[in-house]
Design an enzyme around this catalytic site. Structure first.
Site, mmCIF file in Angstrom:
data_model
loop_
_atom_site.group_PDB
_atom_site.id
_atom_site.type_symbol
_atom_site.label_atom_id
_atom_site.label_comp_id
_atom_site.label_asym_id
_atom_site.label_seq_id
_atom_site.Cartn_x
_atom_site.Cartn_y
_atom_site.Cartn_z
ATOM 1 N N TYR A 1 0.804 -1.217 0.000
ATOM 2 C CA TYR A 1 0.000 0.000 0.000
ATOM 3 C C TYR A 1 0.843 1.277 0.000
ATOM 4 O O TYR A 1 0.345 2.350 -0.348
ATOM 5 C CB TYR A 1 -0.951 0.032 1.198
ATOM 6 C CG TYR A 1 -2.119 -0.917 1.094
ATOM 7 C CD1 TYR A 1 -2.443 -1.549 -0.105
ATOM 8 C CD2 TYR A 1 -2.917 -1.181 2.204
ATOM 9 C CE1 TYR A 1 -3.519 -2.418 -0.188
ATOM 10 C CE2 TYR A 1 -3.993 -2.041 2.126
ATOM 11 C CZ TYR A 1 -4.296 -2.662 0.935
ATOM 12 O OH TYR A 1 -5.366 -3.503 0.866
ATOM 13 N N LYS B 1 3.827 -14.374 2.114
ATOM 14 C CA LYS B 1 3.968 -15.252 0.950
ATOM 15 C C LYS B 1 5.467 -15.400 0.688
ATOM 16 O O LYS B 1 5.966 -15.072 -0.397
ATOM 17 C CB LYS B 1 3.248 -14.658 -0.278
ATOM 18 C CG LYS B 1 1.749 -14.778 -0.239
ATOM 19 C CD LYS B 1 1.236 -16.209 -0.303
ATOM 20 C CE LYS B 1 1.322 -16.788 -1.686
ATOM 21 N NZ LYS B 1 0.797 -18.195 -1.721
ATOM 22 N N ASP C 1 -2.500 -17.284 1.694
ATOM 23 C CA ASP C 1 -3.639 -18.019 1.120
ATOM 24 C C ASP C 1 -4.132 -19.086 2.093
ATOM 25 O O ASP C 1 -5.320 -19.198 2.383
ATOM 26 C CB ASP C 1 -3.269 -18.625 -0.246
ATOM 27 C CG ASP C 1 -1.961 -19.394 -0.224
ATOM 28 O OD1 ASP C 1 -1.164 -19.238 0.719
ATOM 29 O OD2 ASP C 1 -1.713 -20.167 -1.178
ATOM 30 N N ASP D 1 -4.633 -6.239 5.940
ATOM 31 C CA ASP D 1 -5.913 -5.596 5.655
ATOM 32 C C ASP D 1 -6.941 -6.652 5.245
ATOM 33 O O ASP D 1 -8.058 -6.703 5.763
ATOM 34 C CB ASP D 1 -5.706 -4.575 4.522
ATOM 35 C CG ASP D 1 -6.939 -3.745 4.252
ATOM 36 O OD1 ASP D 1 -7.786 -3.621 5.150
ATOM 37 O OD2 ASP D 1 -7.056 -3.220 3.123
ATOM 38 N N ASP E 1 -10.360 -8.199 7.577
ATOM 39 C CA ASP E 1 -11.782 -8.193 7.192
ATOM 40 C C ASP E 1 -12.367 -9.608 7.307
ATOM 41 O O ASP E 1 -13.496 -9.787 7.770
ATOM 42 C CB ASP E 1 -11.962 -7.669 5.767
ATOM 43 C CG ASP E 1 -12.138 -6.139 5.715
ATOM 44 O OD1 ASP E 1 -11.732 -5.464 6.684
ATOM 45 O OD2 ASP E 1 -12.660 -5.631 4.713
HETATM 46 MG MG MG Z 1 -12.779 -1.870 3.730
#
Ligand code: MG
Ligand code: ATP
Length: 361
Positions: free
Chosen positions: A138, A193, A225, A249, A253
């Site tokens: 990011y 990863k 993964d 991130d 979620d």
């Molecule tokens: Mg969001």
């Protein structure tokens, strides 16, 4: 030492509703005069009004406060003159200017909350994701390139300094946190990863180096993964997970979805000198202004804020207030005194906050 100065930015969408709800509960739990909430402007709607996303006096107020409580930032369709989205820039600017490098996202299933993982409703989901918050993929934001309308690329940057500090944060957290995975072993799981990308292999190696200083905490590894499967099949095996920015991130979620969704998931963005607390959700413009948003994520972020302050200021009363709010939220949901819509109930944002406030007594 009180009153503590709490810089408060309500922000956009449901931000004002959930922030007001949290302030009511925090003020009641801590007692009059303990927290001084200082209201500051900022965000996408403020940009439309004033041309500033993060006014300098808001930044100064946040910098000089003891902690920051934030609602949410971002509104669809609000763009800068160059056409790029304003989004949650308020929050990103604060993150970088105050160097809030550890994004802490607890994943905890409260009694009475339904989970898609039925088998764990009796307990067992209680771990924390620590997402690196200042670099990784990011950090390429805005610096990516599109060549001849044929090739697009962004860069993933992992630094020794950035990884060392977030890894140290994760190990410190594992060493002191309450709640333990099913085998009782304090553990940091490094999620990456490393099998594919060098930057992730470097991230893993630095975490190993930092681990050498924490003999009582175990370390293990999970590929980004594979962890999405493990987080559903055996969430009770996790204690603290540390991950690069984008991976963190995404998996946070997923973690939120296993414990009731975005309306219940808190977050704290923590640096060495400053910290900002807000629900892990965004500004949810689809339900803004209707008094139907769940304030629970912001209330639990307030709990995190009090615990962070309690430790920094050696103020045990703040820690006790945090425990009381957390217990009150759990009681209200478990006894279904006031259940917000996203958790299957009908209570409004203000009704949930009022029920929690009353349960504090
Ligand atoms: Mg969001
Ligand atoms: P961001 O880009 O800032 O992460 P997002 O686009 O991922 O934002 P959110 O605002 O986090 O979206 O929310 C996604 C959806 O989840 C919302 O549209 C809303 O329906 C629901 N939601 C989010 N927060 C809450 C809340 N506190 N209470 C109830 N529903 C919520």
């Amino acid at each position: 030492m009180a009153p503590y100065r709490i810089a408060t930015i309500e922000g956009d969408g449901i931000g004002p509703e959930v922030t007001k709800a949290a302030i009511t509960v925090l003020a009641e739990a801590c007692g009059a005069g303990t927290l001084a909430f200082e209201r500051l402007e900022g965000g996408a709607a403020h940009y439309v009004r004033s041309g500033h996303v993060l006014p300098e006096d808001t930044f100064a107020g946040c910098r000089d406060a003891d902690a920051i409580l934030h609602g949410a930032a971002g509104l669809p369709g609000v763009v800068y003159p160059d056409g790029t989205e304003v989004g949650n820039d308020l929050h990103l600017r604060l993150r970088f200017r105050l160097d809030l490098y550890a994004n802490v996202r607890p994943v905890k299933l409260l009694p009475g909350v339904l989970s898609p993982l039925r088998a764990f409703e009796g307990g067992g989901i209680d771990y924390v994701i620590v997402r690196e918050n200042t670099e990784g993929l990011y950090a390429s934001r805005g610096a990516g390139v599109v060549l001849r309308d044929e090739i697009a690329s962004d860069s993933l940057v992992v630094t020794r300094k950035g990884t060392e500090r977030v890894a140290r944060f994760a190990f410190e957290l594992a060493a002191k946190r309450r709640g333990a995975p099913r085998d009782g072993q304090r553990r940091v799981t490094v999620c990456d990863k490393a099998n594919i990308l060098r930057s992730y292999a470097f991230f893993r190696r630095i975490c190993d180096e930092v681990h050498a200083g924490y003999p009582d905490v175990a370390i293990d590894y999970a590929y980004a993964d594979a962890i999405t499967v493990h987080m559903l099949k055996r969430p009770d095996s996790y204690d603290v997970i540390v991950a690069e920015n984008m991976v963190g991130d995404i998996i946070s979620d997923l973690g939120a979805a296993t414990v009731g969704g975005m309306g219940i998931a808190p977050s704290g963005e923590i640096g060495d000198a400053h910290a900002l607390f807000q629900g892990a959700h965004g500004s949810a413009p689809d339900i803004a202004g209707q008094n139907v948003a769940s304030p629970v994520a912001t209330l639990l972020s307030g709990v995190m804020m009090l615990r962070w302050l309690a430790e920094r200021k050696s103020d045990t009363a703040l820690g006790q207030a945090a425990d009381r709010i957390e217990a009150a939220v759990a009681t209200v949901l478990a006894e279904r005194r006031a259940v917000p819509r996203d958790l299957g109930g009908h209570a409004s944002c203000t009704e949930v906050a009022e029920a929690v406030r009353r349960a504090l007594a």
